[in-house]
Write a protein that holds these residues in place. Structure first.
Motif, PDB file in Angstrom:
ATOM      1  N   THR A 498      62.668  -7.686  51.201  1.00  0.00           N
ATOM      2  CA  THR A 498      62.232  -7.865  49.818  1.00  0.00           C
ATOM      3  C   THR A 498      62.423  -9.301  49.361  1.00  0.00           C
ATOM      4  OG1 THR A 498      62.825  -5.563  49.335  1.00  0.00           O
ATOM      5  CG2 THR A 498      62.544  -7.046  47.465  1.00  0.00           C
ATOM      6  N   ALA A 499      63.576  -9.889  49.678  1.00  0.00           N
ATOM      7  CA  ALA A 499      63.837 -11.269  49.269  1.00  0.00           C
ATOM      8  C   ALA A 499      62.843 -12.237  49.911  1.00  0.00           C
ATOM      9  CB  ALA A 499      65.267 -11.654  49.637  1.00  0.00           C
ATOM     10  N   LEU A 500      62.551 -12.031  51.189  1.00  0.00           N
ATOM     11  CA  LEU A 500      61.581 -12.901  51.865  1.00  0.00           C
ATOM     12  C   LEU A 500      60.182 -12.739  51.281  1.00  0.00           C
ATOM     13  CD1 LEU A 500      62.728 -12.582  55.581  1.00  0.00           C
ATOM     14  CD2 LEU A 500      62.793 -14.644  54.173  1.00  0.00           C
ATOM     15  N   VAL A 501      59.780 -11.498  51.039  1.00  0.00           N
ATOM     16  CA  VAL A 501      58.462 -11.251  50.444  1.00  0.00           C
ATOM     17  C   VAL A 501      58.380 -11.891  49.068  1.00  0.00           C
ATOM     18  CG1 VAL A 501      56.967  -9.447  49.500  1.00  0.00           C
ATOM     19  CG2 VAL A 501      57.965  -9.176  51.767  1.00  0.00           C
ATOM     20  N   LEU A 502      59.460 -11.800  48.316  1.00  0.00           N
ATOM     21  CA  LEU A 502      59.498 -12.398  46.980  1.00  0.00           C
ATOM     22  C   LEU A 502      59.325 -13.908  47.070  1.00  0.00           C
ATOM     23  CD1 LEU A 502      59.990 -11.470  44.042  1.00  0.00           C
ATOM     24  CD2 LEU A 502      62.396 -11.997  44.376  1.00  0.00           C
ATOM     25  N   ALA A 503      60.045 -14.554  47.980  1.00  0.00           N
ATOM     26  CA  ALA A 503      59.948 -16.008  48.120  1.00  0.00           C
ATOM     27  C   ALA A 503      58.554 -16.432  48.562  1.00  0.00           C
ATOM     28  CB  ALA A 503      60.997 -16.506  49.114  1.00  0.00           C
ATOM     29  N   VAL A 504      58.002 -15.746  49.564  1.00  0.00           N
ATOM     30  CA  VAL A 504      56.662 -16.091  50.058  1.00  0.00           C
ATOM     31  C   VAL A 504      55.606 -15.791  48.990  1.00  0.00           C
ATOM     32  CG1 VAL A 504      54.911 -15.546  51.785  1.00  0.00           C
ATOM     33  CG2 VAL A 504      57.306 -15.748  52.461  1.00  0.00           C
ATOM     34  N   LEU A 718      57.950 -26.769  36.750  1.00  0.00           N
ATOM     35  CA  LEU A 718      59.405 -26.674  36.711  1.00  0.00           C
ATOM     36  C   LEU A 718      59.837 -25.211  36.698  1.00  0.00           C
ATOM     37  CD1 LEU A 718      62.263 -27.893  36.299  1.00  0.00           C
ATOM     38  CD2 LEU A 718      61.816 -27.768  33.836  1.00  0.00           C
ATOM     39  N   LEU A 719      59.220 -24.430  35.821  1.00  0.00           N
ATOM     40  CA  LEU A 719      59.580 -23.018  35.718  1.00  0.00           C
ATOM     41  C   LEU A 719      59.220 -22.262  36.996  1.00  0.00           C
ATOM     42  CD1 LEU A 719      58.408 -22.487  32.055  1.00  0.00           C
ATOM     43  CD2 LEU A 719      60.757 -22.475  32.849  1.00  0.00           C
ATOM     44  N   ILE A 720      58.041 -22.563  37.530  1.00  0.00           N
ATOM     45  CA  ILE A 720      57.641 -21.911  38.776  1.00  0.00           C
ATOM     46  C   ILE A 720      58.569 -22.316  39.904  1.00  0.00           C
ATOM     47  CG2 ILE A 720      55.804 -21.785  40.503  1.00  0.00           C
ATOM     48  CD1 ILE A 720      53.810 -22.180  38.143  1.00  0.00           C
ATOM     49  N   GLY A 721      58.934 -23.615  39.949  1.00  0.00           N
ATOM     50  CA  GLY A 721      59.848 -24.080  40.984  1.00  0.00           C
ATOM     51  C   GLY A 721      61.200 -23.396  40.905  1.00  0.00           C
ATOM     52  N   VAL A 722      61.669 -23.162  39.678  1.00  0.00           N
ATOM     53  CA  VAL A 722      62.940 -22.450  39.515  1.00  0.00           C
ATOM     54  C   VAL A 722      62.830 -21.044  40.086  1.00  0.00           C
ATOM     55  CG1 VAL A 722      64.486 -21.423  37.801  1.00  0.00           C
ATOM     56  CG2 VAL A 722      63.739 -23.793  37.548  1.00  0.00           C
ATOM     57  N   MET A 723      61.727 -20.359  39.791  1.00  0.00           N
ATOM     58  CA  MET A 723      61.566 -18.994  40.285  1.00  0.00           C
ATOM     59  C   MET A 723      61.440 -18.965  41.808  1.00  0.00           C
ATOM     60  SD  MET A 723      59.297 -16.996  37.409  1.00  0.00           S
ATOM     61  CE  MET A 723      57.914 -18.103  37.357  1.00  0.00           C
ATOM     62  N   VAL A 724      60.646 -19.886  42.359  1.00  0.00           N
ATOM     63  CA  VAL A 724      60.505 -19.940  43.817  1.00  0.00           C
ATOM     64  C   VAL A 724      61.842 -20.282  44.471  1.00  0.00           C
ATOM     65  CG1 VAL A 724      59.402 -21.177  45.719  1.00  0.00           C
ATOM     66  CG2 VAL A 724      58.056 -20.520  43.729  1.00  0.00           C
ATOM     67  N   GLY A 725      62.549 -21.272  43.889  1.00  0.00           N
ATOM     68  CA  GLY A 725      63.838 -21.659  44.446  1.00  0.00           C
ATOM     69  C   GLY A 725      64.853 -20.532  44.389  1.00  0.00           C
ATOM     70  N   LEU A 770      60.911  -9.902  61.863  1.00  0.00           N
ATOM     71  CA  LEU A 770      61.165  -9.802  60.429  1.00  0.00           C
ATOM     72  C   LEU A 770      60.362 -10.839  59.653  1.00  0.00           C
ATOM     73  CD1 LEU A 770      62.795  -8.445  58.169  1.00  0.00           C
ATOM     74  CD2 LEU A 770      64.592 -10.134  58.568  1.00  0.00           C
ATOM     75  N   LEU A 771      60.362 -12.083  60.165  1.00  0.00           N
ATOM     76  CA  LEU A 771      59.615 -13.135  59.478  1.00  0.00           C
ATOM     77  C   LEU A 771      58.116 -12.881  59.536  1.00  0.00           C
ATOM     78  CD1 LEU A 771      61.536 -16.360  60.552  1.00  0.00           C
ATOM     79  CD2 LEU A 771      61.590 -15.193  58.363  1.00  0.00           C
ATOM     80  N   GLY A 772      57.641 -12.411  60.681  1.00  0.00           N
ATOM     81  CA  GLY A 772      56.217 -12.104  60.778  1.00  0.00           C
ATOM     82  C   GLY A 772      55.814 -11.040  59.783  1.00  0.00           C
ATOM     83  N   THR A 773      56.632  -9.990  59.659  1.00  0.00           N
ATOM     84  CA  THR A 773      56.333  -8.940  58.683  1.00  0.00           C
ATOM     85  C   THR A 773      56.381  -9.486  57.265  1.00  0.00           C
ATOM     86  OG1 THR A 773      57.309  -7.296  60.174  1.00  0.00           O
ATOM     87  CG2 THR A 773      57.019  -6.657  57.874  1.00  0.00           C
ATOM     88  N   SER A 774      57.406 -10.297  56.965  1.00  0.00           N
ATOM     89  CA  SER A 774      57.553 -10.857  55.617  1.00  0.00           C
ATOM     90  C   SER A 774      56.398 -11.785  55.269  1.00  0.00           C
ATOM     91  CB  SER A 774      58.879 -11.617  55.509  1.00  0.00           C
ATOM     92  OG  SER A 774      59.968 -10.777  55.807  1.00  0.00           O
ATOM     93  N   LEU A 775      56.015 -12.639  56.217  1.00  0.00           N
ATOM     94  CA  LEU A 775      54.897 -13.545  55.961  1.00  0.00           C
ATOM     95  C   LEU A 775      53.593 -12.781  55.781  1.00  0.00           C
ATOM     96  CD1 LEU A 775      55.697 -16.454  58.456  1.00  0.00           C
ATOM     97  CD2 LEU A 775      55.669 -16.589  55.965  1.00  0.00           C
ATOM     98  N   LEU A 776      53.418 -11.726  56.564  1.00  0.00           N
ATOM     99  CA  LEU A 776      52.191 -10.942  56.451  1.00  0.00           C
ATOM    100  C   LEU A 776      52.120 -10.238  55.099  1.00  0.00           C
ATOM    101  CD1 LEU A 776      49.631  -9.899  57.827  1.00  0.00           C
ATOM    102  CD2 LEU A 776      50.991  -7.990  58.730  1.00  0.00           C
ATOM    103  N   ILE A 809      55.102 -23.386  53.438  1.00  0.00           N
ATOM    104  CA  ILE A 809      55.534 -21.997  53.282  1.00  0.00           C
ATOM    105  C   ILE A 809      56.003 -21.433  54.614  1.00  0.00           C
ATOM    106  CG2 ILE A 809      54.746 -19.656  52.768  1.00  0.00           C
ATOM    107  CD1 ILE A 809      52.962 -20.836  50.630  1.00  0.00           C
ATOM    108  N   ILE A 810      55.173 -21.607  55.648  1.00  0.00           N
ATOM    109  CA  ILE A 810      55.545 -21.072  56.966  1.00  0.00           C
ATOM    110  C   ILE A 810      56.764 -21.801  57.522  1.00  0.00           C
ATOM    111  CG2 ILE A 810      54.764 -20.757  59.341  1.00  0.00           C
ATOM    112  CD1 ILE A 810      51.922 -20.464  58.262  1.00  0.00           C
ATOM    113  N   GLY A 811      56.729 -23.130  57.454  1.00  0.00           N
ATOM    114  CA  GLY A 811      57.854 -23.902  57.971  1.00  0.00           C
ATOM    115  C   GLY A 811      59.124 -23.662  57.182  1.00  0.00           C
TER     116      GLY A 811
END
Length: 841
Positions: A498-504, A718-725, A770-776, A809-811
C-alpha cells in the motif's frame, strides 16, 4: 499496564522509532497546514483607508441564491472581481440623515507618476481625504482642475523630492496630463496601501471611468449621534440603492485586496489540499501503527496465553501508542511551527501573501492535530490486534504461529465495491468535463489507492503465483523461496504494498499534472497569438489606441483586449471564471482561439464565446442563452455564438468589449494586439501618441507568462511534493520495519543450509516481485488519474510526462527498496544464525 508498556517499548525500540517517525512527520505536516488555514480564518484586516469613517457604503460582493439537488435553497456571497460601485446620488440622501457630519464620495482611479519610483498609485477626490484621514503637511488642498495634492510617500519617491508649486506628469485615464502640486499630504493612520493623489472632486468625477457612480461613500458621525439609529437609516437607504453598509472591522475588507486575497488563498489551500493531506497522514499513520502491532502478535498472544484479559492487553496497547503519540506531538508541533515560518517567508518572497501578513493562532491547530493523531493511532492499533485480543488464551499462540490463509470476506467485498467506485469515477471523468470531472479525477486517486489497500492480500498472492515461474527461472532456488515467501506473507506485506502504491500513485499523477497545465497554457498562448506586437500601458489604453494602431501603415489588424472575470454557475455553485473582452473586428487575424463551432466575428451585442471546457461545465451549446454576472456584479444573459478550445491560454469566456464597457475597474484596454506585414511599420509613432505606453514583442509575453506560471505553481508543487515525500517516507518506514522483523526467518534458513548469497538472491527476487507489482498497480492508478485530469482540463488524450519523470519514479522506487530492504537484510545477515534464531520476532 503502563509499566509493562514502557518495558515493551524499550525492547521494541526499532518499531517504536519507526512509529514515532511516521507520527511526528504526520503531526508536523498537519500542524503546518492547519496553522496556515487557521491564520487565514483568523485574519481580519484593520480599517486603514477608511479608518476615520464610522460607516462606509459600498458594493464589493453579491449574494447568489441557488438550490441543492434535494431542493434546499442556499445563498453564497461572492466577492466581485472588478469591485462594485454605488450611485453618487445616494450621497445627497445620506447628507439629510440626522447625526451625520461628513458624507464623502470616494472615487479610486488608477494613476502613475512617471518621475516617482512607485508602480501603483490611486487618485481620489479631495473630500475623501477626510476618511483616512490625510493631513496637509506642506502647501494647501487642490482648488482647480489642474492642481493635485501628493502623498508624502510619493513625493519622497521622486528623484528630486516633489514640493508645492512643482509641475509633475501624471498618467491617468489612458493619457499623460501635467498638474501643479498644490500641497503634500500625509496619512494619519499607518497602513500598507497604494500611495495617493488628490484632485478636486469635480476633476476626479470627470476622470472616473464610471460616470454617476463611485467606489464607496464614507460617513463620519457627530459625537452625540445615535449610532444604531443612523446605521439603520443608512442601511435602509443603501439597500434601496443596491448597496451595502460596512461598519467596525468590516471596513478593513474594502481596501486591502492583497491581504484579503492571501487570506482566501490560505483558506482555499486548506479546503483543496487539507482534506487530502489529512487523509494521507491518517492512511500512513494507520498503516505504520498497524504494521508495528502486527509484528508483535506473538507478544500479545503470549500475554493472552498467560491469562492476560483482553482489556489488559488493550490497555497496554493504548498506553504504548499514547506514549509514542505524545512524544510525536511534542516533537512534531514545534517542527510544524518552524516549517510554517519557512513556508510563510517563501510565500511572501513569491508574492502569494503581502509582507506583514500575520501567521496567528496555533492553539486550535495544535489541539486538533493532537486529537486526530491520538485517535488514528489508537484506532489503528486496536484494529490490528483485534483478533489476537479476542480469541481464547489457549488458541492465541497457535493463531499467530503461521500466516492466516484466509482473509475477511467483508474486506474483499468492500475492496471490490471501492474498486467499482473508482471505475465509476473514471466513467464520470470520461462523460463530464470541467470542475465536476476534475474533482472526480482527483478523488479517484484516493479511491483506487484505498481499493488497492483493501485488496492487497489477494493482489500479493496472485502476483506471487504469476511471478513464481519468472523468479524461479531467473534466480533458481532463491527465486523459488522468494515466490513461496511472497505467497505465504501476502497478508504481512499489505502495508508495504500500500505504501509503495501510494508513493508511485502520487508521484506519477499529481506531480505531473501541474507540468501539463503549465505546458498547455504556454502552448495555447503561443500558438494562438497571431499578432507580433502588443501595446501596453500600466494604467490602460483608451479605445482610440486601437484606431490609431489600425491607421499605421503595414498594420493588418489590431485588437483591444480587456482582462476581466465573470461569475457563472457551475453545478449550481457560483464560480469566478477568467475572461477577456475583445473588439471582434479583425480579432480572428490577431488571435487563433481554435474555434470549433460558430464564429468569433459574430461576437456582437449580447453574445459570448465560451471555451469547450466551460461550455460543457455549464451544459451550454452553440445558440444557448447563458446567464452570468460581470466583474462588477451586473447580471447579463448572453447568447453563445462560438465555442473554442484554447481556454487555458486566453480565458474560458470571451466577451464583446461593448458588453463590459462601464463594468471594469478602469474601462480601458489592458493591451492592444497588433499584426503587421512587411518590415517598415512605424509603430514607434504609436507609442509617442500614447505616452506611458510600451511596445513589446508578443513572444516576450509568452516568456513572462511561463515565469508567472512557474511562480504560481510553486505552492501547488510544494503541497504535492510534501504528499509525495510523505508517501515515500511511509513506504521506506514500512519496508524497514518489515525487513528488520525477519531476523529469525533468515537465521532459520541459514541453519538449514541456505548460504548468505542465496538469502541475498532470495531477497533481491522478493524485491523485484514486490516492486514490480507496486509499480504496475501504482502506475496504472497514476496513469488513469493523470489521463483523466489532463483530458478534462486540456483536451489532450495523452498527458505529457518527461522522460526524466518516469525514470525518476522507477529509479526512485528501486533506490527506495535498496536502501530500506537490501541494506537492513544485509545487516541481519551479519549476525551469526545461532544468535539470530534466538531473537524475538
Amino acid at each position: 499496564m503502563l509499566g509493562l508498556a514502557l518495558r515493551m517499548l524499550r525492547h521494541r525500540i526499532g518499531t517504536a522509532i519507526a512509529t514515532l517517525v511516521a507520527l511526528a512527520c504526520g503531526v508536523m505536516i498537519l500542524m503546518s497546514v492547519g496553522l496556515l488555514v487557521e491564520s487565514g480564518l483568523r485574519y481580519t484586516p484593520a480599517p486603514q483607508r477608511y479608518a476615520a469613517a464610522d460607516i462606509v457604503v459600498a458594493n464589493h460582493d453579491i449574494t447568489i441564491t441557488g438550490k441543492e439537488f434535494d431542493g434546499t435553497t442556499i445563498t453564497t456571497r461572492v466577492r466581485l472581481p472588478e469591485g462594485g460601485t454605488v450611485p453618487v446620488d445616494l450621497a445627497e440622501q445620506l447628507r439629510r440623515v440626522p447625526g451625520i457630519t461628513i458624507v464623502a464620495v470616494d472615487r479610486s482611479i488608477r494613476a502613475v507618476v512617471p518621475i516617482a519610483a512607485t508602480s501603483h498609485t490611486l487618485a481620489h477626490g479631495w473630500s475623501s481625504a477626510a476618511l483616512t484621514p490625510y493631513r496637509i503637511v506642506d502647501g494647501r488642498q487642490p482648488s482647480a482642475d489642474g492642481e493635485v495634492a501628493v502623498d508624502l510617500r510619493l513625493a519622497k519617491a521622486a528623484e528630486d523630492e516633489i514640493r508645492p508649486g512643482d509641475r509633475i506628469p501624471v498618467l491617468v485615464g489612458g493619457a499623460v496630463r501635467t498638474y501643479t502640486v498644490s500641497g503634500v499630504v500625509e496619512r494619519a493612520v499607518d497602513g500598507d496601501w497604494p500611495a495617493a493623489l488628490f484632485f478636486t472632486d469635480r476633476h476626479a468625477a470627470a476622470l472616473n471611468p464610471h460616470p454617476g457612480r463611485a467606489d464607496a461613500i464614507g460617513i463620519v458621525l457627530a459625537s452625540d449621534a445615535d449610532t444604531s439609529a443612523v446605521v439603520a437609516e443608512v442601511r435602509r437607504l443603501s439597500s434601496e440603492a443596491g448597496a451595502k453598509v460596512y461598519t467596525g472591522a468590516d471596513r478593513g475588507t474594502l481596501t486591502q485586496s492583497e491581504a484579503l486575497a492571501a487570506r482566501d488563498l490560505l483558506v482555499q489551500v486548506g479546503a483543496a489540499f487539507g482534506g487530502y493531506v489529512v487523509a494521507l497522514v491518517v492512511f500512513v499513520v494507520a498503516g505504520t501503527v498497524g504494521l508495528a502491532v502486527r509484528h508483535r502478535r506473538r507478544d500479545l498472544a503470549l500475554l493472552r496465553a498467560v491469562a492476560a484479559t483482553p482489556g489488559q492487553v488493550r490497555g497496554m496497547l493504548l498506553a504504548e501508542v499514547v506514549q509514542v503519540s505524545i512524544v510525536a506531538v511534542v516533537v512534531g508541533i514545534p517542527a510544524g511551527l518552524f516549517v510554517t515560518d519557512r513556508v510563510h517567508r517563501q510565500m511572501i518572497a513569491r508574492g502569494f501573501v503581502p509582507d506583514g501578513f500575520p501567521i496567528s493562532g496555533g492553539v486550535l491547530s495544535a489541539v486538533a492535530v493532537t486529537a486526530v493523531t491520538l485517535l488514528v493511532a489508537v484506532t489503528a492499533a486496536l484494529i490490528a490486534a483485534g483478533r489476537t485480543v479476542r480469541i481464547r488464551p489457549t488458541e492465541a499462540l497457535g493463531e499467530v504461529a503461521v500466516e492466516p490463509s484466509r482473509n475477511s470476506r467483508t474486506r474483499l467485498v468492500i475492496g471490490l465495491v471501492t474498486l467499482g467506485a473508482g471505475v465509476s469515477l473514471t466513467m464520470v471523468t470520461t462523460v463530464a468535463r470541467g470542475p465536476a470531472a476534475l474533482g472526480a479525477a482527483l478523488g479517484m486517486l484516493y479511491v483506487f489507492v484505498l481499493a488497492a489497500a483493501l485488496l492487497a492480500p489477494w493482489i500479493n498472492r496472485y502476483a506471487a503465483r504469476a511471478l513464481g515461474p519468472v523468479l524461479r527461472a531467473v534466480w533458481g532456488d532463491s527465486g523459488y523461496l522468494a515466490a513461496a515467501n511472497l505467497r505465504a506473507n501476502a497478508q504481512g506485506m499489505v502495508t508495504v504494498l500500500t505504501a509503495l502504491v501510494l508513493a508511485v500513485g502520487f508521484g506519477g499523477s499529481v506531480w505531473f499534472l501541474q507540468d501539463n497545465l503549465e505546458r498547455q497554457t504556454v502552448a495555447q498562448t503561443r500558438d494562438g497569438m497571431l499578432a507580433q506586437h502588443a501595446l501596453l500601458s500600466p494604467v490602460g489604453l483608451p479605445q482610440s489606441a486601437v484606431a490609431d494602431a489600425r491607421a499605421v501603415p503595414g498594420v493588418v489588424a489590431a485588437t483591444g483586449i480587456r482582462r476581466t472575470s465573470v461569475i457563472t454557475r457551475v453545478m449550481g455553485e457560483p464560480q469566478e471564471v477568467s475572461a477577456q473582452a475583445v473588439d471582434p473586428d479583425g480579432a480572428d487575424r490577431t488571435l487563433d482561439l481554435t474555434v470549433t463551432e460558430g464564429r468569433l466575428a459574430d461576437l456582437r451585442g449580447a453574445t459570448v464565446a465560451l471555451s469547450t471546457l466551460q461550455a460543457s461545465s455549464q451544459g451550454a451549446e452553440l445558440g444557448d442563452q447563458v446567464a452570468m454576472w460581470l466583474g462588477d456584479g451586473t447580471p447579463v444573459t448572453l447568447r453563445v455564438v462560438a465555442l473554442y478550445e484554447r481556454g487555458l491560454g486566453f480565458g474560458d469566456v470571451t466577451l464583446n468589449r461593448e458588453t463590459v464597457d462601464g463594468h471594469t475597474a478602469t474601462n480601458l484596454d489592458d493591451q492592444v494586439l497588433i499584426r503587421t506585414e512587411g518590415g517598415g511599420t512605424a509603430l514607434t509613432d504609436l507609442v509617442d501618441r500614447h505616452p506611458g505606453s510600451s511596445l513589446i514583442d508578443t513572444a516576450a509575453i509568452n516568456g513572462e507568462l511561463a515565469k508567472d506560471l512557474a511562480i504560481s505553481a510553486w505552492l501547488n508543487k510544494l503541497l504535492i511534493g510534501v504528499m509525495v515525500g510523505y508517501a515515500a517516507l511511509a513506504a521506506a518506514n514500512t519496508m524497514v520495519m518489515a525487513a528488520l522483523a525477519r531476523g529469525r526467518e533468515l537465521a532459520l534458513l541459514r541453519l538449514v543450509g541456505v548460504t548468505r548469497r542465496q538469502v541475498k538472491r532470495m531477497v533481491h527476487a522478493e524485491q523485484v516481485g514486490l516492486l514490480g507489482t507496486s509499480l504496475l498497480v501504482g502506475g496504472a492508478i497514476a496513469a488513469i488519474t493523470l489521463v483523466s485530469v489532463v483530458r478534462t482540463l486540456t483536451g489532450e488524450p495523452v498527458p505529457y510526462v518527461p522522460t526524466a519523470g518516469w525514470i525518476s519514479i522507477i529509479g526512485g522506487t528501486a533506490l527506495l527498496a535498496l536502501a530500506t530492504t537490501v541494506l537492513p537484510i544485509g545487516a541481519l545477515l551479519r549476525t551469526p544464525p545461532v544468535d539470530g534464531i534466538g531473537v524475538k520476532e
